[in-house]
Design an enzyme around this catalytic site. Structure first.
Site, mmCIF file in Angstrom:
data_model
loop_
_atom_site.group_PDB
_atom_site.id
_atom_site.type_symbol
_atom_site.label_atom_id
_atom_site.label_comp_id
_atom_site.label_asym_id
_atom_site.label_seq_id
_atom_site.Cartn_x
_atom_site.Cartn_y
_atom_site.Cartn_z
ATOM 1 N N GLU A 141 9.958 4.943 -11.444
ATOM 2 C CA GLU A 141 9.653 3.759 -10.631
ATOM 3 C C GLU A 141 10.908 3.253 -9.940
ATOM 4 O OE1 GLU A 141 7.909 0.379 -8.902
ATOM 5 O OE2 GLU A 141 7.089 2.272 -9.593
ATOM 6 N N ARG A 177 6.447 -6.650 -5.603
ATOM 7 C CA ARG A 177 7.108 -5.333 -5.650
ATOM 8 C C ARG A 177 7.063 -4.807 -4.233
ATOM 9 N NH1 ARG A 177 9.732 -1.429 -5.229
ATOM 10 N NH2 ARG A 177 9.613 0.512 -6.436
ATOM 11 N N HIS A 210 6.647 0.345 -0.675
ATOM 12 C CA HIS A 210 7.273 1.581 -1.136
ATOM 13 C C HIS A 210 6.231 2.682 -1.215
ATOM 14 C CE1 HIS A 210 5.549 -0.213 -4.778
ATOM 15 N NE2 HIS A 210 5.556 0.999 -5.320
ATOM 16 N N HIS A 229 5.562 6.796 -3.367
ATOM 17 C CA HIS A 229 6.010 7.755 -4.373
ATOM 18 C C HIS A 229 5.773 9.165 -3.834
ATOM 19 C CE1 HIS A 229 6.059 4.234 -6.889
ATOM 20 N NE2 HIS A 229 4.758 4.082 -6.754
ATOM 21 N N HIS A 240 2.484 1.360 -0.221
ATOM 22 C CA HIS A 240 1.773 0.217 -0.807
ATOM 23 C C HIS A 240 2.741 -0.869 -1.261
ATOM 24 C CE1 HIS A 240 2.653 3.093 -4.038
ATOM 25 N NE2 HIS A 240 2.682 2.070 -4.881
ATOM 26 N N GLU A 249 -0.278 6.830 -8.128
ATOM 27 C CA GLU A 249 -0.110 5.622 -8.953
ATOM 28 C C GLU A 249 -1.467 5.063 -9.375
ATOM 29 O OE1 GLU A 249 2.733 2.521 -7.749
ATOM 30 O OE2 GLU A 249 1.087 1.058 -7.913
#
Length: 405
Positions: free
Chosen positions: A183, A111, A114, A116, A160, A121
Site C-alpha cells: 500500500e 486516501r 492512486h 495499484h 481511485h 483492491e
C-alpha cells in the site's frame, strides 16, 4: 450485526462471488490422515510405528507460523488524517498471494487518488462510512458511499480515492490479490505530479507554471480537507459518463441460508479475482475439517478468539491461537479447521484468491465412499462408519456430551 447473524444455536457464513447454494451445501471437504508404512524382505525387521513417524518427521520441514498481528505490524503509516498498517510478504512472508491493510481515516481525511499496478483492491468497512471515486479504462467513473458491512472491488490499475464520510472516524480492511503488493508503494497522483517538470504539467493541465513550481516534492498519501457531507459533490466534468460496472455490494446483509452452522452467498460480478466471506462462530463451535483445492485462504479476526489448526501432509500438524486484529494464511490444498475458544462469538473476514469458491470437507468426502472401504482404512467396525454424517457439517455446534455409539 444483523439479527439473522445471532439466531441461536447456528452460526453463519456469508460469501461473495462464486459461492452458489449448491456448491456451499454439497461441496465436499478434507480429511487429514497419514499412514506411514515400511516393508521389506522376510528377514528384514519391520520398523515400529514410532520409528516410522520419526523417520517421516526427519524428512519434512515443520509447518511455518501462519498467524500475524496486522494491527501491530511494523509496516505502517501514521499522520494527522489517519493510520495504516499492512501485512505483505515483507512482514508476513508466508502470505505470497494475498496482502492486507488495516486503514483508519479521521473525519475530513482521504486516501489520495492512486492506483495499484500489480493488484486488485477489495475492502470491507468495519466502522463508520467511506466515500470512494474510481475511474475505469473506458473513461467512465463512479462515486459511491459505503457503510459497515459493505464491500468494494477495484480491478488492477483502476484509479481511485478513499474518503472518510461524515463526522465520525472510519475503519476498513483492504485486501489485495498479490502478497508482493505494498500500500505504501503504489502510484499516487501527488507523487507523480510533484516529480514531473513544471513546464510539462503546465502544458498538460493548462494551468500557470507557477502552480506546479511551488508544489511539495513528496507524496501526500493521506490528506485532510472539509468533512465530506451526505450529498455527493459534482465532478470537475459534470458530464462524465457513469460506470455501469458494480463496484459496490454488501457482505453483511447478504441473506444467510443456514446449514447446521453456516451459509452461502450472492454474487458480485465485478469481483474477478477474489472471493470474500464473513463467518461467525458461536462459542465452542468449530468450522469442520476441510480444504480448498483452488485457492489460498486469508483470514482477519474482527472479534472474539479462536484456534486454527493446519495439516500439511506427512504428519505435519500445527495449531496456533489468534484473536482480534490478527490475520491467518492457509496455503491452497492444506487441510484445516477453526475452533472458537472464547466466551463470545468469533467473527472472521475471509478472502480466497480465486473468483470461484471450492471446498472439500472431511464429512462429505467420507460419506461419498462405501462403508466397508472407510472402515478398512481405520480398522473400525463398519457399524460405526454407517453412523457418520451423510453430508458436510460446515460449522458445527459443540455437543455438551460425547455422541454415544
Amino acid at each position: 450485526m444483523k439479527t439473522d447473524l445471532s439466531i441461536d444455536p447456528q452460526p453463519y457464513l456469508h460469501a461473495r462471488r462464486g459461492l452458489s447454494r449448491r456448491e456451499m451445501l454439497s461441496g465436499a471437504s478434507l480429511a487429514a490422515l497419514g499412514l506411514a508404512t515400511a516393508g521389506g524382505l522376510a528377514k528384514t525387521p519391520t520398523p515400529s510405528t514410532q520409528d516410522a513417524e520419526a523417520s517421516s518427521s526427519d524428512r519434512h520441514e515443520d509447518l511455518e507460523d501462519f498467524i500475524f498481528d496486522l494491527e501491530h505490524s511494523t509496516g505502517g503509516w501514521q499522520g494527522t488524517g489517519g493510520t495504516a498498517t499492512e501485512a505483505t510478504v515483507e512482514e508476513f512472508p508466508l502470505s505470497q498471494s494475498i496482502a492486507g491493510v488495516s486503514m483508519r481515516l479521521n473525519p475530513g481525511a482521504f486516501r489520495e487518488l492512486h492506483w495499484h499496478s500489480i493488484a486488485a483492491e477489495w475492502a470491507y468497512v468495519l466502522e463508520g462510512r467511506v466515500r470512494t471515486t474510481v475511474i475505469s479504462p473506458d473513461g467512465t467513473t463512479a462515486t459511491d458511499d459505503f457503510a459497515v458491512g459493505d464491500i468494494w472491488y477495484f480491478p488492477k490499475g483502476h484509479g481511485h480515492m478513499l474518503q472518510c464520510a461524515g463526522d465520525q472516524p472510519c475503519h476498513f480492511l483492504l485486501g489485495f490479490d498479490s502478497g508482493h503488493f505494498s500500500e505504501f508503494g503504489t502510484f499516487s497522483v501527488t507523487d507523480w505530479v510533484s516529480h514531473t517538470r513544471p513546464e510539462i504539467m503546465a502544458r498538460n493541465l493548462g494551468l500557470p507554471i507557477e502552480t506546479f513550481q511551488s508544489l511539495p516534492k513528496k507524496e501526500l498519501y493521506i490528506g485532510t480537507g472539509p468533512i465530506a457531507g451526505g450529498v455527493k459533490p459534482v465532478n470537475i466534468d459534470a458530464n462524465v459518463e457513469q460506470s455501469q460496472n458494480p463496484h459496490k455490494s454488501s457482505l453483511l446483509h447478504a441473506h444467510p441460508e443456514e446449514f447446521a452452522g453456516g451459509q452461502p452467498s450472492g454474487r458480485f460480478p465485478n469481483n474477478s479475482s477474489l472471493t470474500s466471506a464473513l463467518m461467525t462462530l458461536k462459542p465452542s463451535a468449530f468450522r469442520e475439517l476441510h480444504w480448498h483445492p483452488n485457492a489460498d485462504e486469508w483470514q482477519y479476526v474482527i472479534s472474539g478468539s479462536g484456534r486454527l489448526t493446519l495439516f500439511g501432509s506427512h504428519g505435519r500438524v500445527k495449531t496456533m491461537d489468534y484473536d482480534r486484529g490478527k490475520v491467518a494464511f492457509v496455503k491452497q490444498g492444506y487441510g484445516h479447521y477453526i475452533e472458537n475458544t472464547g466466551n463470545e462469538e468469533m467473527k472472521l473476514l475471509i478472502l480466497f484468491n480465486s473468483p470461484n469458491y471450492q471446498e472439500i470437507a472431511l464429512s462429505a468426502w467420507l460419506a461419498a465412499n462405501p462403508v466397508q472401504l472407510v472402515a478398512d482404512h481405520f480398522g473400525v467396525n463398519p457399524s460405526l462408519v454407517a453412523d457418520l454424517p451423510k453430508r458436510r457439517l460446515g460449522i458445527a455446534p459443540w455437543h455438551e456430551e460425547p455422541i454415544q455409539d
